[in-house]
Design an enzyme around this catalytic site. Structure first.
Site, mmCIF file in Angstrom:
data_model
loop_
_atom_site.group_PDB
_atom_site.id
_atom_site.type_symbol
_atom_site.label_atom_id
_atom_site.label_comp_id
_atom_site.label_asym_id
_atom_site.label_seq_id
_atom_site.Cartn_x
_atom_site.Cartn_y
_atom_site.Cartn_z
ATOM 1 N N ARG A 11 -18.775 20.933 -0.596
ATOM 2 C CA ARG A 11 -18.595 21.744 -1.818
ATOM 3 C C ARG A 11 -19.960 22.215 -2.321
ATOM 4 O O ARG A 11 -20.369 23.338 -2.081
ATOM 5 C CB ARG A 11 -17.837 20.920 -2.869
ATOM 6 C CG ARG A 11 -17.211 21.749 -3.966
ATOM 7 C CD ARG A 11 -18.177 22.197 -5.036
ATOM 8 N NE ARG A 11 -18.719 21.070 -5.795
ATOM 9 C CZ ARG A 11 -19.729 21.200 -6.659
ATOM 10 N NH1 ARG A 11 -20.292 22.383 -6.871
ATOM 11 N NH2 ARG A 11 -20.192 20.156 -7.300
ATOM 12 N N ARG A 135 -11.211 13.652 -12.235
ATOM 13 C CA ARG A 135 -12.587 13.505 -12.739
ATOM 14 C C ARG A 135 -12.883 14.722 -13.590
ATOM 15 O O ARG A 135 -12.562 15.842 -13.169
ATOM 16 C CB ARG A 135 -13.577 13.454 -11.568
ATOM 17 C CG ARG A 135 -15.024 13.307 -12.052
ATOM 18 C CD ARG A 135 -16.011 13.507 -10.917
ATOM 19 N NE ARG A 135 -16.386 14.904 -10.746
ATOM 20 C CZ ARG A 135 -16.681 15.463 -9.578
ATOM 21 N NH1 ARG A 135 -16.629 14.771 -8.467
ATOM 22 N NH2 ARG A 135 -17.024 16.748 -9.527
ATOM 23 N N THR A 169 -27.262 19.878 -14.340
ATOM 24 C CA THR A 169 -27.012 21.106 -13.579
ATOM 25 C C THR A 169 -28.277 21.867 -13.202
ATOM 26 O O THR A 169 -28.344 22.486 -12.145
ATOM 27 C CB THR A 169 -26.044 21.994 -14.395
ATOM 28 O OG1 THR A 169 -24.856 21.224 -14.602
ATOM 29 C CG2 THR A 169 -25.702 23.285 -13.707
ATOM 30 N N HIS A 197 -24.446 13.581 -11.317
ATOM 31 C CA HIS A 197 -24.593 14.740 -10.419
ATOM 32 C C HIS A 197 -25.973 15.326 -10.738
ATOM 33 O O HIS A 197 -26.137 16.028 -11.740
ATOM 34 C CB HIS A 197 -23.477 15.747 -10.692
ATOM 35 C CG HIS A 197 -23.522 16.950 -9.798
ATOM 36 N ND1 HIS A 197 -22.774 17.053 -8.639
ATOM 37 C CD2 HIS A 197 -24.227 18.111 -9.878
ATOM 38 C CE1 HIS A 197 -23.006 18.222 -8.058
ATOM 39 N NE2 HIS A 197 -23.896 18.890 -8.787
ATOM 40 N N HIS A 199 -29.315 17.537 -9.915
ATOM 41 C CA HIS A 199 -29.988 18.589 -9.131
ATOM 42 C C HIS A 199 -31.472 18.267 -9.014
ATOM 43 O O HIS A 199 -32.037 17.512 -9.813
ATOM 44 C CB HIS A 199 -29.743 19.963 -9.768
ATOM 45 C CG HIS A 199 -28.445 20.551 -9.304
ATOM 46 N ND1 HIS A 199 -28.368 21.434 -8.258
ATOM 47 C CD2 HIS A 199 -27.176 20.341 -9.720
ATOM 48 C CE1 HIS A 199 -27.104 21.763 -8.053
ATOM 49 N NE2 HIS A 199 -26.353 21.106 -8.924
ATOM 50 N N HIS A 291 -54.226 3.627 10.067
ATOM 51 C CA HIS A 291 -52.777 3.422 9.919
ATOM 52 C C HIS A 291 -52.189 2.868 11.222
ATOM 53 O O HIS A 291 -51.416 1.915 11.213
ATOM 54 C CB HIS A 291 -52.073 4.730 9.579
ATOM 55 C CG HIS A 291 -52.297 5.193 8.175
ATOM 56 N ND1 HIS A 291 -51.286 5.623 7.346
ATOM 57 C CD2 HIS A 291 -53.432 5.292 7.441
ATOM 58 C CE1 HIS A 291 -51.779 5.965 6.171
ATOM 59 N NE2 HIS A 291 -53.088 5.783 6.212
#
Ligand code: AKG
Length: 382
Positions: A11, A135, A169, A197, A199, A291
């Site tokens: 989605r 939901r 959002t 949710h 972003h 390293h």
């Protein structure tokens, strides 16, 4: 700690510019996600197009046949027709979203706060009347007036929403604020389960997801490879690794993440950068001499967890940053024995050519042959 993953590759992920999944690809991705153990799959917004509808239909069928075990969600606007389309597909849960910030109410929905509450209440209870779990997502919740967000949560809960998702959002949360927000809403609404949710517009989606969980969220929305609108949302592989490292929780089969990442890379056409955490080509590749010397003695010097945990292998590259330990190890792996002074001479040749990006095994053998004057036969590959 109670936390699960909702994967939204089908989605939110398909909302990445240029990404479209075919029905077959949707089904294959859903199966792969179920196989690695995601709790929920947001399978698409069926009212958008016939192929998404068909994909969800096939995924729901596989769920009924026991081939897929994750909960299946259908996405929906707060619009009756969308809800009906999702309901006729017999998804486990309908996910309804509605923008609740002043900006969204004014510029997108053109409604007052009171009218919005009525729409949320009506559509959530309409979805519930179809006998599915619901939901409600408070879209743009993190820019909304806080008292209004609380009213929205109460309205959605009273209308029958089983879960409420707080959507960041435009990706403006930062972790201390996220933790505080979730602590507050979970204490005010102890009988509501919350999703995050997040972003990634400011690069903090994973950190915000973890902070939300600390605050009481129980589902994290993620997509494979972090796909989604603009710069996307929480990448599944990164949040899964972070949850394991910080909280000891294994939300999916970690060793299977590279397979799923490659599958979605192939079908989305969005290449994974080599320096992408966990599943990028260089996620467990070392370079500087100090390293490599460290990891040859004890890999934990420069690795937060073993690459094998994530189905990966460690490696190192040879160039001007290389030290003698790495070079010795590489020749030993090739089955070639060089003296200390021969190694020094090969290293000097490497350092004398600082613009070379990578030395392949054949390049190293050639250098060693020049230094030693011997024909060097590498051990045949196993
Ligand atoms: C967002 O706010 O970014 C969304 O995708 C909201 C939709 C949802 O999670 O239901």
């Amino acid at each position: 700690m109670k936390v699960g993953i909702l994967d939204s590759t089908l989605r939110e992920g398909e909302q990445t510019p240029g990404v479209v999944f075919t029905v077959e690809q949707r089904v294959e991705i859903a199966k792969a996600l179920s196989d690695i153990g995601v709790t929920m799959i947001e399978a698409g917004h069926p009212a958008v197009s016939a192929d998404i509808y068909e994909g969800i239909k096939r995924i729901v069928k596989m769920k009924k046949e026991g081939i897929i075990t994750s909960e299946i969600l259908g996405h929906s606007r707060a619009v009756k027709r969308d809800i009906e389309v999702a309901a006729e597909l017999e998804v486990d849960r309908i996910a309804i979203f509605y923008g609740i910030s002043d900006i969204h109410l004014k510029a997108k929905h053109h409604v007052t706060k009171e009218e919005a509450l009525n729409i949320i209440s009506e559509t959530v209870s309409y979805a519930k009347s179809h006998g599915v779990k619901v939901r409600f997502t408070a879209e743009d919740a993190t820019r909304a007036d806080y008292q209004y967000l609380l009213e929205v949560i109460k309205t959605a809960k009273d209308a029958g929403a089983d879960r409420i998702s707080i959507a960041d959002t435009v990706g403006v949360l930062y972790p201390p604020k996220t933790r505080e927000l979730f602590k507050d809403i979970t204490s005010r609404f102890p009988d509501v389960e919350f999703d995050i949710h997040a972003h990634n517009d400011l690069g903090m989606a994973v950190a915000n997801a973890l902070a939300a969980v600390e605050g009481g969220a129980t589902i994290i929305h993620a997509t494979v490879n972090g796909l989604g609108e603009r710069v996307g949302i929480v990448p599944l592989q990164v949040v899964a690794a972070a949850l394991k490292y910080h909280f000891g929780v294994e939300v999916v089969k970690l060793e299977k993440l590279p397979e799923v990442a490659s599958l979605v890379e192939k079908y989305s056409g969005i290449p994974m950068p080599p320096n992408f955490p966990i599943t990028g080509d260089y996620a467990f590749v070392h370079k500087a001499g100090i390293h490599v010397a460290g990891i040859l003695n004890d890999p934990s010097t420069y690795e937060f967890m073993s690459p094998q945990t994530f189905g990966r292998n460690r490696d190192y590259v040879i160039d001007k940053y290389t030290g003698k330990h790495a070079l010795k190890d590489r020749f030993e792996k090739l089955g070639v024995k060089l003296s200390d002074s021969e190694l020094d001479q090969v290293l000097a040749k490497i350092k004398a050519n600082p613009s070379a990006r990578f030395y392949r095994d054949v390049d190293l053998l050639e250098l060693a042959e020049n230094v030693t004057g011997r024909i060097l036969k590498p051990r045949p590959p196993e």
